[in-house]
Design an enzyme around this catalytic site. Sequence first.
Site, short mmCIF file in Angstrom:
data_model
loop_
_atom_site.label_atom_id
_atom_site.label_comp_id
_atom_site.label_asym_id
_atom_site.label_seq_id
_atom_site.Cartn_x
_atom_site.Cartn_y
_atom_site.Cartn_z
CE LYS A 199 9.13 1.41 1.87
NZ LYS A 199 8.46 2.47 2.63
CD1 TRP A 234 4.49 6.64 1.45
CD2 TRP A 234 4.20 6.35 3.66
NE1 TRP A 234 4.33 5.29 1.70
CE2 TRP A 234 4.15 5.08 3.04
CE3 TRP A 234 4.02 6.42 5.04
CZ2 TRP A 234 3.95 3.90 3.75
CZ3 TRP A 234 3.82 5.24 5.76
CH2 TRP A 234 3.80 4.00 5.11
CG ASP A 257 9.51 9.97 4.29
OD1 ASP A 257 10.44 9.15 4.15
OD2 ASP A 257 8.32 9.62 4.49
#
Length: 361
Positions: A196, A102, A172
């Site tokens: 999530k 990511w 993030d």
Amino acid sequence: MSRVFNFSAGPAVLPEDVLDTARGEMLDWRGSGMSVMEMSHRGAEFMEIASQAEADLRELMNIPSNYKVLFLQGGATSQFAMVPLNLLRGKGGADYLNTGHWSKKAIAEAKRFCEVNVVASTEESKFTTLPSQDALQFDPKAAYVHYTPNETIAGVEFHWVPDTADVPLVADMSSTILSRPLDVSRYGVIYAGAQKNIGPAGVTVVIVREDLIGQAAESTPSMFNYQVHAEAGSMSNTPPTYAWYMAGLVFAKLKRDGGLAAMAATNQRKAGKLYDCIDNSGGFYKNPVDPHCRSWMNVPFTLVDDALDKTFLSETKAAGMVQLKGHRSVGGMRASIYNAMPEAGVDALIDFMNDFKNRNG
Ligand SMILES: *Cc1c(COP(=O)(O)O)cnc(C)c1O
């Protein structure tokens, strides 16, 4: 009805009582005679849902009053572009930590807008470790520092917050937000896709310090401008109303369950016993991550012989445990054990793993 233990990395398991509440309110939200899905986002009912969700999130995370909370669309992936567009403020470059899949995506997108200075990369270790603070030489002139506190695929997590002095820190937090208490004042921007640890896919939470709003690049599309969303209370266009409502139900539940300190204690215990099971398996199971940066949320592991992977997956499925297949870049298995994964699910997995090892070891 029978529910499985769902170890998916995302979209992921939601708390059963939240789903139950949503079902109960599906056709008639609290006497309104309609579903939340059918409400005007500007009507009094939805305004109440929206502001209560924000108030509960502010309380849970102890968000200071000089931060805005935005409920946006486009996922964490859109933030990879929104962050440079809004935070460069005329500066030429930003610092990024490259600690996994990511991080790399965020870096690739930022490169479209500015000079990216990769302050540290753990790619050589195949993203199985994290740098220490001493190894981080930040540029004091950088517009911001970006990092990924929890890398969902490799399963590495910062258990500390980088010190960037006066340079705004951007995180993030898609796969770790709400898993533990956090000092929001250490950050310029925190963002997270919901699917999530917050709620269903479709809403993205962005927490941004007010002084970083209002300096977006001239050409920034208005939907990508934090100021536009902040001034409109995230209602500059139709927000993802149902996902926002569901997120609100999750926030309320976390408050009822004792807040983020209680979540942290449970999460640490859940992860701890799963890593113990792996480490005490005599090499039958292996987690490649340095112990100091193992994730509480995503636990990848391999089996001693990958010829056993198929049997492991079919037997766990038959036992009511699903979505354990690892990411293709890592192989093996991955157990995502977010807030909503009951401890009983982790216990069931551990019991199965011990039994499977005895039968196949
Ligand atoms: C899942 C994930 C993303 C991607 O989120 P989208 O909402 O699909 O854009 C980004 N960063 C991290 C850390 C993730 O876990």
